[in-house]
Scaffold this motif. Structure first.
Motif, PDB file in Angstrom:
ATOM      1  N   UNK A 285       0.805  -1.215   0.000  1.00 49.94           N
ATOM      2  CA  UNK A 285       0.000   0.000   0.000  1.00 49.94           C
ATOM      3  C   UNK A 285       0.842   1.271   0.000  1.00 49.94           C
ATOM      4  N   UNK A 286       2.171   1.149   0.058  1.00 49.25           N
ATOM      5  CA  UNK A 286       3.048   2.316   0.014  1.00 49.25           C
ATOM      6  C   UNK A 286       3.618   2.583  -1.374  1.00 49.25           C
ATOM      7  N   UNK A 287       3.223   1.799  -2.365  1.00 49.06           N
ATOM      8  CA  UNK A 287       3.840   1.866  -3.686  1.00 49.06           C
ATOM      9  C   UNK A 287       3.025   2.743  -4.627  1.00 49.06           C
ATOM     10  N   UNK A 288       3.689   3.343  -5.598  1.00 44.83           N
ATOM     11  CA  UNK A 288       3.102   4.337  -6.487  1.00 44.83           C
ATOM     12  C   UNK A 288       1.773   3.917  -7.132  1.00 44.83           C
ATOM     13  N   UNK A 289       0.861   4.891  -7.255  1.00 43.58           N
ATOM     14  CA  UNK A 289      -0.430   4.669  -7.908  1.00 43.58           C
ATOM     15  C   UNK A 289      -0.293   4.580  -9.421  1.00 43.58           C
ATOM     16  N   UNK A 290       0.874   4.907  -9.960  1.00 40.08           N
ATOM     17  CA  UNK A 290       1.093   4.740 -11.398  1.00 40.08           C
ATOM     18  C   UNK A 290       0.887   3.295 -11.824  1.00 40.08           C
ATOM     19  N   UNK A 302      -3.919  -4.784  -9.916  1.00 37.97           N
ATOM     20  CA  UNK A 302      -2.975  -4.573  -8.833  1.00 37.97           C
ATOM     21  C   UNK A 302      -3.550  -5.156  -7.544  1.00 37.97           C
ATOM     22  N   UNK A 303      -2.799  -6.003  -6.884  1.00 36.03           N
ATOM     23  CA  UNK A 303      -3.188  -6.565  -5.587  1.00 36.03           C
ATOM     24  C   UNK A 303      -2.312  -5.899  -4.535  1.00 36.03           C
ATOM     25  N   UNK A 304      -2.929  -5.108  -3.653  1.00 35.05           N
ATOM     26  CA  UNK A 304      -2.163  -4.372  -2.638  1.00 35.05           C
ATOM     27  C   UNK A 304      -2.279  -5.058  -1.284  1.00 35.05           C
ATOM     28  N   UNK A 305      -1.126  -5.214  -0.644  1.00 31.82           N
ATOM     29  CA  UNK A 305      -1.026  -5.927   0.630  1.00 31.82           C
ATOM     30  C   UNK A 305      -0.277  -5.042   1.625  1.00 31.82           C
ATOM     31  N   UNK A 306      -0.234  -5.411   2.912  1.00 29.91           N
ATOM     32  CA  UNK A 306       0.573  -4.650   3.865  1.00 29.91           C
ATOM     33  C   UNK A 306       2.052  -4.652   3.471  1.00 29.91           C
ATOM     34  N   UNK A 307       2.776  -3.648   3.942  1.00 31.68           N
ATOM     35  CA  UNK A 307       4.222  -3.579   3.696  1.00 31.68           C
ATOM     36  C   UNK A 307       4.902  -4.732   4.429  1.00 31.68           C
ATOM     37  N   UNK A 326       4.307 -10.085 -11.861  1.00 28.03           N
ATOM     38  CA  UNK A 326       5.472  -9.646 -11.112  1.00 28.03           C
ATOM     39  C   UNK A 326       5.003  -9.225  -9.723  1.00 28.03           C
ATOM     40  N   UNK A 327       5.916  -9.188  -8.776  1.00 28.36           N
ATOM     41  CA  UNK A 327       5.591  -8.729  -7.424  1.00 28.36           C
ATOM     42  C   UNK A 327       6.753  -7.896  -6.923  1.00 28.36           C
ATOM     43  N   UNK A 328       6.467  -6.922  -6.058  1.00 30.89           N
ATOM     44  CA  UNK A 328       7.576  -6.122  -5.565  1.00 30.89           C
ATOM     45  C   UNK A 328       7.150  -4.939  -4.735  1.00 30.89           C
ATOM     46  N   UNK A 329       8.137  -4.114  -4.403  1.00 27.30           N
ATOM     47  CA  UNK A 329       7.953  -2.963  -3.533  1.00 27.30           C
ATOM     48  C   UNK A 329       8.453  -1.704  -4.235  1.00 27.30           C
ATOM     49  N   UNK A 330       8.086  -0.559  -3.683  1.00 28.52           N
ATOM     50  CA  UNK A 330       8.575   0.700  -4.208  1.00 28.52           C
ATOM     51  C   UNK A 330       9.963   1.056  -3.737  1.00 28.52           C
ATOM     52  N   UNK A 331      10.673   0.086  -3.171  1.00 31.05           N
ATOM     53  CA  UNK A 331      12.043   0.292  -2.683  1.00 31.05           C
ATOM     54  C   UNK A 331      13.096  -0.126  -3.703  1.00 31.05           C
ATOM     55  N   UNK A 332      12.653  -0.602  -4.873  1.00 36.14           N
ATOM     56  CA  UNK A 332      13.584  -1.150  -5.847  1.00 36.14           C
ATOM     57  C   UNK A 332      13.783  -2.639  -5.709  1.00 36.14           C
ATOM     58  N   UNK A 432       4.619   8.525   3.559  1.00 41.95           N
ATOM     59  CA  UNK A 432       4.767   8.523   2.101  1.00 41.95           C
ATOM     60  C   UNK A 432       3.556   9.227   1.514  1.00 41.95           C
ATOM     61  N   UNK A 433       3.810  10.152   0.604  1.00 41.17           N
ATOM     62  CA  UNK A 433       2.737  10.947   0.022  1.00 41.17           C
ATOM     63  C   UNK A 433       2.986  11.080  -1.479  1.00 41.17           C
TER      64      UNK A 433
END
Length: 456
Positions: A285-290, A302-307, A326-332, A432-433
């Motif tokens: 839920x912290x990853x970009x809305x793009x 998009x399936x959003x889960x807790x960090x 694919x699966x991943x985080x907004x941390x790279x 995060x905003x």
């Protein structure tokens, strides 16, 4: 109090400042707990990053596992993805990575993997934590103590697996600048240059245990400081910056633009959704809305889960492998289905280069095709029992948004959102905003000031 601030014991595992919180006793007990948690008698793979404290932690880990009756295969200094690949290749029952990834040199951590080479699920991590706290460890009799082995071919076998997915010699057409941050990506990419003729130009290459060339975080800010200014000077087609254990990556374009770490997952989601067959992207839920725009472009979801990586592993277990793109985080940090969902920064780099090759476009040209989103990320050192009160006040301050409480508090409005949560790995509150278009500075500053007020 200082010790509490520098030690985190949770479902994520063990992480802290060595000697000021994290001790050899913690390491030995966690290794004994993991030995007890796994099936008796199986092999366990162990690897470490180059931090000075990793040698001490290695001794404790190996001692705890051998005492529990497990054979240990020590890979030495390797990336976390190599450990995960080796678990499957060697038919081991689990593995431990010793290394604190994006944290400074005084930190270290233990990360635990099951027999598939993936992070433990939430229930598995909870069981391991219970064993650790209860201190009811299974110890082998002296005749059944495990044996210690090494595997000097782990990096070569890892490169074999990468070469099965990517046409690495073809990617040698690109000149690529890489900031290794004195971490485990350096020996891997150096060997890739020797074996496949790739043209990775390595900076901050020497392995270092105490004084990293810079903070090992994969953020746009760090790319702007360390990598982007060199891009046009060396004539590179792309640039990448790794954390210490090579499971995260950030990047810069050939124009010398520092790109948000959020865009690693965006690029790979665009590529994998386009090529199929999977149509799901699992992220937090912290990853970009793009990502929602990218998914809509390809008929994906998009399936959003807790960090947290346990949450991603839990979600992956709910779908067939072919359903997930694919699966991943907004941390790279990104997981690809070809590698059974191992977070791997080097594989992500090769995937981005392959995307450039297939589309016959430069990295900057590909990025020019996306809607602009601006994201601001902040962290505030905060340890307080007033977190629920703080989240309630934020909720009351912004009553017109759509609330999501799956992990802390996220509030959405058309074209923008804010997320406030407690870190799992550090004594911090993260804010995060994001907003379509320009940076949401006013909203971000307002929420940051409110969070800071709870630290007084």
């Amino acid at each position: 109090m200082a010790q509490e601030r520098s030690l985190r014991i949770s479902q994520v595992g063990l992480r802290g400042i060595v000697g000021n919180g994290l001790t050899a006793a913690h390491v030995l007990d966690f290794a004994s707990a993991f030995s007890t948690f796994l099936e008796p008698g199986g092999k366990i793979v162990v690897g470490r990053d180059p931090r000075t404290s990793s040698i001490m932690m290695r001794e404790g880990v190996i001692a705890g596992l051998l005492a529990g009756g497990h054979d240990v295969i020590d890979l030495g200094i390797v990336s976390t993805p190599i450990i995960q690949h080796s678990i499957r290749r060697l038919d081991a029952c689990g593995g431990i990575s010793i290394g604190a990834s994006h944290n400074a040199a005084e930190w270290n951590a233990l990360k635990f993997f099951g027999p598939r080479g993936t992070y433990l699920s939430t229930s598995e991590a909870g069981e391991l934590l219970d064993i650790y706290h209860l201190k009811k460890f299974k110890m082998a009799e002296w005749r059944e103590i495990g044996k210690l082995h090494s595997d000097p071919d782990a990096t070569e076998r890892y490169l074999d697996e990468l070469a099965q997915v990517f046409d690495i010699p073809k990617l040698a057409r690109y000149s690529v600048l890489v900031d290794c941050t004195n971490g485990t990506s350096a020996p891997i990419l150096s060997r890739m240059n020797e074996r496949f003729g790739t043209r990775f130009i390595l900076i901050n290459e020497p392995l270092e245990g105490r004084d990293f060339a810079h903070e090992p975080s994969t953020t746009r800010k760090m790319v702007a400081l360390q990598l982007a200014p060199l891009m046009q000077h060396v004539g590179a087609d792309a640039g990448f910056l790794f954390d210490i254990d090579s499971d995260r990556v950030a990047f810069a374009t050939e124009r010398g633009q520092a790109i948000s770490e959020e865009m690693v997952l965006v690029l790979l989601a665009d590529d994998f959704l386009e090529r199929g067959p999977g149509k799901l992207v699992i992220t937090n839920v912290s990853t970009t809305a793009l990502l929602e725009e990218i998914a809509a472009r390809h008929g994906g979801q998009i399936v959003r889960v807790p960090v947290g990586r346990q949450s991603a592993i839990d979600a992956l277990a709910s779908y067939r492998p072919e359903q997930v793109a694919v699966a991943g985080e907004g941390t790279g940090a990104v997981m690809m289905p070809q590698f059974r969902f191992v977070y791997d920064g080097i594989a992500s780099m090769l995937a981005i280069l392959s995307m450039m090759d297939r589309r016959e476009q430069s990295l900057a040209a590909i990025l020019d095709g996306y809607t602009t989103y601006s994201i601001l990320k902040g962290k505030i050192p905060l340890e307080t029992h007033r977190i629920p009160e703080m989240l309630l006040e934020i909720e009351e301050r912004f009553p017109d948004g759509v609330r999501n409480t799956v992990d802390g508090l996220r509030i959405d409005w058309p074209g923008r959102w804010v997320h406030v949560r407690v870190s799992q790995t550090e004594p911090l509150v993260r804010v995060i905003c994001e907003q379509r278009g320009g940076p949401p500075r006013a909203l971000f500053d307002q929420v940051m000031d409110l969070v800071r007020s709870y630290g007084v």
